[in-house]
Structures are given as C-alpha cells and as structure tokens.
Design a protein around this motif. Structure first.
Motif, PDB file in Angstrom:
ATOM      1  N   ARG A  18       7.228   8.115  -7.147  1.00 24.45           N
ATOM      2  CA  ARG A  18       8.686   7.978  -7.149  1.00 24.45           C
ATOM      3  C   ARG A  18       9.267   8.101  -5.736  1.00 24.45           C
ATOM      4  NH1 ARG A  18       9.731  12.573 -11.831  1.00 24.45           N
ATOM      5  NH2 ARG A  18       8.113  11.856 -13.283  1.00 24.45           N
ATOM      6  N   TYR A  19       8.462   8.606  -4.799  1.00 19.81           N
ATOM      7  CA  TYR A  19       8.950   8.925  -3.460  1.00 19.81           C
ATOM      8  C   TYR A  19       8.346   7.988  -2.419  1.00 19.81           C
ATOM      9  CZ  TYR A  19      10.152  13.424  -5.637  1.00 19.81           C
ATOM     10  OH  TYR A  19      10.665  14.409  -6.445  1.00 19.81           O
ATOM     11  N   ASP A  20       8.964   7.951  -1.269  1.00 22.43           N
ATOM     12  CA  ASP A  20       8.379   7.286  -0.106  1.00 22.43           C
ATOM     13  C   ASP A  20       7.660   8.340   0.726  1.00 22.43           C
ATOM     14  OD1 ASP A  20       9.318   4.631  -0.573  1.00 22.43           O
ATOM     15  OD2 ASP A  20      11.322   5.295   0.045  1.00 22.43           O
ATOM     16  N   CYS A  21       6.589   8.883   0.172  1.00 19.80           N
ATOM     17  CA  CYS A  21       5.900  10.001   0.828  1.00 19.80           C
ATOM     18  C   CYS A  21       4.401   9.777   0.978  1.00 19.80           C
ATOM     19  CB  CYS A  21       6.155  11.291   0.060  1.00 19.80           C
ATOM     20  SG  CYS A  21       5.426  11.329  -1.589  1.00 19.80           S
ATOM     21  N   GLY A  22       3.916   8.577   0.697  1.00 20.38           N
ATOM     22  CA  GLY A  22       2.497   8.323   0.809  1.00 20.38           C
ATOM     23  C   GLY A  22       1.756   8.628  -0.474  1.00 20.38           C
ATOM     24  N   ASP A  23       0.441   8.421  -0.433  1.00 21.56           N
ATOM     25  CA  ASP A  23      -0.413   8.629  -1.599  1.00 21.56           C
ATOM     26  C   ASP A  23      -1.046  10.016  -1.572  1.00 21.56           C
ATOM     27  OD1 ASP A  23       0.060   5.994  -2.462  1.00 21.56           O
ATOM     28  OD2 ASP A  23      -1.526   5.242  -1.125  1.00 21.56           O
ATOM     29  N   LEU A  24      -1.374  10.514  -2.750  1.00 21.89           N
ATOM     30  CA  LEU A  24      -1.971  11.844  -2.872  1.00 21.89           C
ATOM     31  C   LEU A  24      -3.334  11.905  -2.185  1.00 21.89           C
ATOM     32  CD1 LEU A  24      -1.958  14.705  -4.148  1.00 21.89           C
ATOM     33  CD2 LEU A  24      -3.034  13.682  -6.169  1.00 21.89           C
ATOM     34  N   VAL A  25      -3.515  12.914  -1.350  1.00 19.73           N
ATOM     35  CA  VAL A  25      -4.811  13.206  -0.736  1.00 19.73           C
ATOM     36  C   VAL A  25      -5.422  14.440  -1.375  1.00 19.73           C
ATOM     37  CG1 VAL A  25      -5.986  13.865   1.400  1.00 19.73           C
ATOM     38  CG2 VAL A  25      -4.191  12.112   1.446  1.00 19.73           C
ATOM     39  N   ASN A  38       3.434  26.749  -7.893  1.00 17.11           N
ATOM     40  CA  ASN A  38       3.533  26.077  -6.597  1.00 17.11           C
ATOM     41  C   ASN A  38       2.199  25.463  -6.203  1.00 17.11           C
ATOM     42  OD1 ASN A  38       6.349  26.867  -5.557  1.00 17.11           O
ATOM     43  ND2 ASN A  38       5.493  28.839  -6.134  1.00 17.11           N
ATOM     44  N   TYR A  39       2.282  24.252  -5.668  1.00 25.93           N
ATOM     45  CA  TYR A  39       1.109  23.567  -5.133  1.00 25.93           C
ATOM     46  C   TYR A  39       1.390  23.139  -3.700  1.00 25.93           C
ATOM     47  CZ  TYR A  39      -0.975  23.033  -9.810  1.00 25.93           C
ATOM     48  OH  TYR A  39      -1.536  23.260 -11.042  1.00 25.93           O
ATOM     49  N   LEU A  40       0.368  23.248  -2.857  1.00 27.84           N
ATOM     50  CA  LEU A  40       0.405  22.665  -1.523  1.00 27.84           C
ATOM     51  C   LEU A  40      -0.154  21.248  -1.645  1.00 27.84           C
ATOM     52  CD1 LEU A  40       0.882  23.059   1.530  1.00 27.84           C
ATOM     53  CD2 LEU A  40      -1.487  23.847   1.682  1.00 27.84           C
ATOM     54  N   VAL A  41       0.669  20.261  -1.331  1.00 29.63           N
ATOM     55  CA  VAL A  41       0.318  18.863  -1.558  1.00 29.63           C
ATOM     56  C   VAL A  41       0.224  18.135  -0.224  1.00 29.63           C
ATOM     57  CG1 VAL A  41       1.053  16.685  -2.607  1.00 29.63           C
ATOM     58  CG2 VAL A  41       1.444  18.851  -3.815  1.00 29.63           C
ATOM     59  N   ASP A  42      -0.917  17.499   0.011  1.00 31.97           N
ATOM     60  CA  ASP A  42      -1.097  16.646   1.184  1.00 31.97           C
ATOM     61  C   ASP A  42      -1.135  15.193   0.736  1.00 31.97           C
ATOM     62  OD1 ASP A  42      -1.383  18.375   3.563  1.00 31.97           O
ATOM     63  OD2 ASP A  42      -3.050  19.221   2.439  1.00 31.97           O
ATOM     64  N   THR A  43      -0.383  14.358   1.451  1.00 31.44           N
ATOM     65  CA  THR A  43      -0.405  12.930   1.183  1.00 31.44           C
ATOM     66  C   THR A  43      -0.869  12.199   2.444  1.00 31.44           C
ATOM     67  OG1 THR A  43       1.828  12.359   1.950  1.00 31.44           O
ATOM     68  CG2 THR A  43       1.630  13.296  -0.281  1.00 31.44           C
ATOM     69  N   THR A  44      -0.922  10.898   2.358  1.00 34.72           N
ATOM     70  CA  THR A  44      -1.319  10.112   3.522  1.00 34.72           C
ATOM     71  C   THR A  44      -0.257  10.117   4.609  1.00 34.72           C
ATOM     72  OG1 THR A  44      -0.483   8.173   2.334  1.00 34.72           O
ATOM     73  CG2 THR A  44      -2.868   8.575   2.257  1.00 34.72           C
ATOM     74  N   GLN A  45       0.942  10.659   4.302  1.00 35.40           N
ATOM     75  CA  GLN A  45       2.012  10.699   5.289  1.00 35.40           C
ATOM     76  C   GLN A  45       2.376  12.089   5.775  1.00 35.40           C
ATOM     77  OE1 GLN A  45       5.550   8.597   4.128  1.00 35.40           O
ATOM     78  NE2 GLN A  45       4.474   6.694   3.648  1.00 35.40           N
ATOM     79  N   ASP A  46       2.276  13.108   4.903  1.00 30.77           N
ATOM     80  CA  ASP A  46       2.814  14.410   5.283  1.00 30.77           C
ATOM     81  C   ASP A  46       2.298  15.484   4.335  1.00 30.77           C
ATOM     82  OD1 ASP A  46       4.335  16.263   6.700  1.00 30.77           O
ATOM     83  OD2 ASP A  46       6.156  15.045   6.644  1.00 30.77           O
ATOM     84  N   ARG A  47       2.814  16.685   4.510  1.00 33.38           N
ATOM     85  CA  ARG A  47       2.489  17.838   3.651  1.00 33.38           C
ATOM     86  C   ARG A  47       3.772  18.313   2.977  1.00 33.38           C
ATOM     87  NH1 ARG A  47      -1.329  22.700   5.595  1.00 33.38           N
ATOM     88  NH2 ARG A  47      -2.840  21.242   4.693  1.00 33.38           N
TER      89      ARG A  47
END
Length: 319
Positions: A18-25, A38-47
């Motif tokens: 739904r976001y412009d935040c990259g894909d899930l890493v 709470n989850y710490l989420v890293d994507t191909t664009q940011d954290r």
C-alpha cells in the motif's frame, strides 16, 4: 516480549504494497514494550517500525496520537510519525488489529542515564511542551488522578495486601494526601505522560528521539516532568535516588520553560501522584497477568519505595 500478534511474511508484504516504501526484506519482533506488538521492518528502501495496537490502546484514540505526532514532526521535533500510504491513510488494519507503519528513529534506549543525558532529556521534554502549546486536540487522561481511587478499589484490599502486607492502606493514605493537595490550577496541555528512560532515544549525550506516545493525553503540563522525575532518578528497584539526575532534569527543562518557585513546590505532590499511578497499574498487572504470559511483570513495590522517598523528603527534593 511484546509480540502478541504474529504477522506472516505474506500478510506483511501485502500491507507494505500500500506504501511507496519498497519491498519486504526482513521483519523481526521487538521485545521491548508491553502495550503493543512491534516489528522492526527492513525494506529495499528503508527501515520502519510496524506497530499493531493491542487491547490497551483504543482504536478511537489513535487519531489523537497520530495528530500529536504529526504536529510535533511538522515543528521539527525528533518523534516517529506514522507513514501515510498512497491514499494518504495512516491508520490501517493488519491481522485484525489497527496498525501503522512508523518512521524509524536511530538511537539507543537508556537503562542507566547519566546527568548529561538527563539534562538533554529534560530540555527535550520542555521543547516538546512548547511545540504543543497550539495543539488543539484533547484526550482525557484515562490513567489520571480521576481514576486512581477506582483502580485501588478494583485491585482490592486482599489482593493488594498479598503483594505486600498493608499495601492497600498505605496507597489509600497517600492517595488521600495527593487528592487533597493536587495543583489543579497549573497550566494544562497535551503531554507524553510516560517519558521513562526507555522512551528516549540517545546518541551519546544528545536526544535523537522521543517515542511511545500511547499514553499521551491532556493534563497538567508539569505532571509530565513529575512522571519523568520518578522514572529517571531511581534505580530499577526504586531503592536509591540520584540527586544529580534529578537536578539535571530540572536544569534541562528550565533552560526552555522557567520553573518558578510555586511550580517547583508543586512537583512534590505531582511526583507522589505519579508514584500512585504507576504503583496501581503495576499492581493490577501483577495480579492479573497469567504466569505463562509473554510480558514480564514489573514490581509495584519499586513505586512504593519511590512514593515513600517523596513523602519523607518533601518539597526540598525540588529546591
């Protein structure tokens, strides 16, 4: 551990789409905290931080919390606002829970703050208060003085005394004093209401973020500083008071907002009230958290010892 709701990789990937935040890493549950998942989420664009709001955070309160964070972020304060999706929506739903994708802030949560860090944190709280002067939204403090008597009754004498002999009467006596002397005449504004050391992110001696605003409400502004004083100035068990930390908090706050004599005196009763508040919420959790729960119960007696310190030391603590 504070992961009450499990989120599958498939569900999280669909959520992030739904976001412009990259894909899930990667995604990892965060153990700190007791209120939400709470989850710490890293994507191909940011954290990012993914937060799912559990039973203690009412969905109808989320617009207040999000509005407050947006307000502070717009004024340049280091807080973690929710990210808007492509449709401009902040509050989503994931795994049957209200959920937000939150900006990640760098820094380390404190466990044993130094006076220099306390000075910076006190200043950061005052800067937050100034920034909230024109914040128009209002939320009643659902953990404020108006419910402490009810909370004590709900815990009950036998249960309170099972934690510590005579605890019910000791809290009841302190509550009578607090209610009698409560400084309702002081200025009211939006406050954090839970700025413990672990809700302040530091990089060295500088504050890099204020987090976890999910007790934020409208109440006496100086009560916020009193909550901070009770949580920063003692060891974990509440046995030892560090006057250098206390002095640094007040000095830091005072560099932004003047602490006049009357305000300093009021901090005494406000701090006693903060002790009653956290003692009661910890007592309720102590009595009602199942033995196999993922959350570690916090000792209510650590706040009884703080309360006794303020009762014995009096207003001289804040002179």
């Amino acid at each position: 551990m504070a992961v009450y709701t499990q989120v599958s990789a498939e569900a999280l990937s669909a959520f992030l789409a739904r976001y412009d935040c990259g894909d899930l890493v990667s995604a990892k549950g965060i153990a700190e905290g007791v209120e939400n998942t709470n989850y710490l989420v890293d994507t191909t664009q940011d954290r990012f931080i993914l937060t799912l709001y559990e039973k203690r955070v009412a969905a109808e309160d989320l617009p207040f919390f999000m509005g407050l964070l947006d307000h502070l972020a717009a004024k340049g304060l280091a807080v973690p606002p929710a990210i808007k999706d492509r449709q401009g929506v902040e509050i989503q739903e994931l795994e049957g829970r209200p959920a937000c994708l939150i900006k990640f802030l760098p820094g380390v949560s404190l466990s044993h703050p130094t006076p220099a860090q306390a000075l910076a944190a006190g200043r950061a709280m005052a800067e937050m208060h100034v920034a909230l002067d024109d914040f128009a939204q209002v939320r009643i403090n659902t953990m404020g003085i108006g419910i402490w008597g009810e909370s004590l009754s709900r815990c009950g004498r036998p249960n309170m005394d099972s934690i510590h002999p005579g605890l019910f009467d000791r809290v009841a006596s302190a509550l009578t004093e607090v209610e009698r002397d409560w400084p309702a005449y002081l200025p009211v504004s939006a406050i954090h209401a839970d700025l413990f050391p672990d809700n302040v992110l530091m990089r060295g001696d500088e504050v890099s973020g204020l987090i976890d605003f999910y007790f934020a409400c409208t109440d006496i502004r100086l009560y916020d500083l009193a909550v901070m004083h009770t949580s920063w100035c003692f060891d974990t068990e509440g046995r030892n008071y560090d006057p250098a930390i206390g002095a640094a908090l007040l000095e830091g706050y005072g560099t932004v907002i003047d602490l006049a004599g009357g305000d300093r005196s009021a901090l005494h009763i406000l701090s006693m009230g903060a002790c009653v508040r956290f003692l009661l919420s910890r007592a309720w959790d102590w009595l009602n958290t199942p033995a196999d729960a993922l959350v570690t119960r916090k000792d209510p007696l650590a706040y009884l010892r703080r309360l006794e310190f303020y009762q014995q030391a009096g207003a001289t603590t804040f002179q």
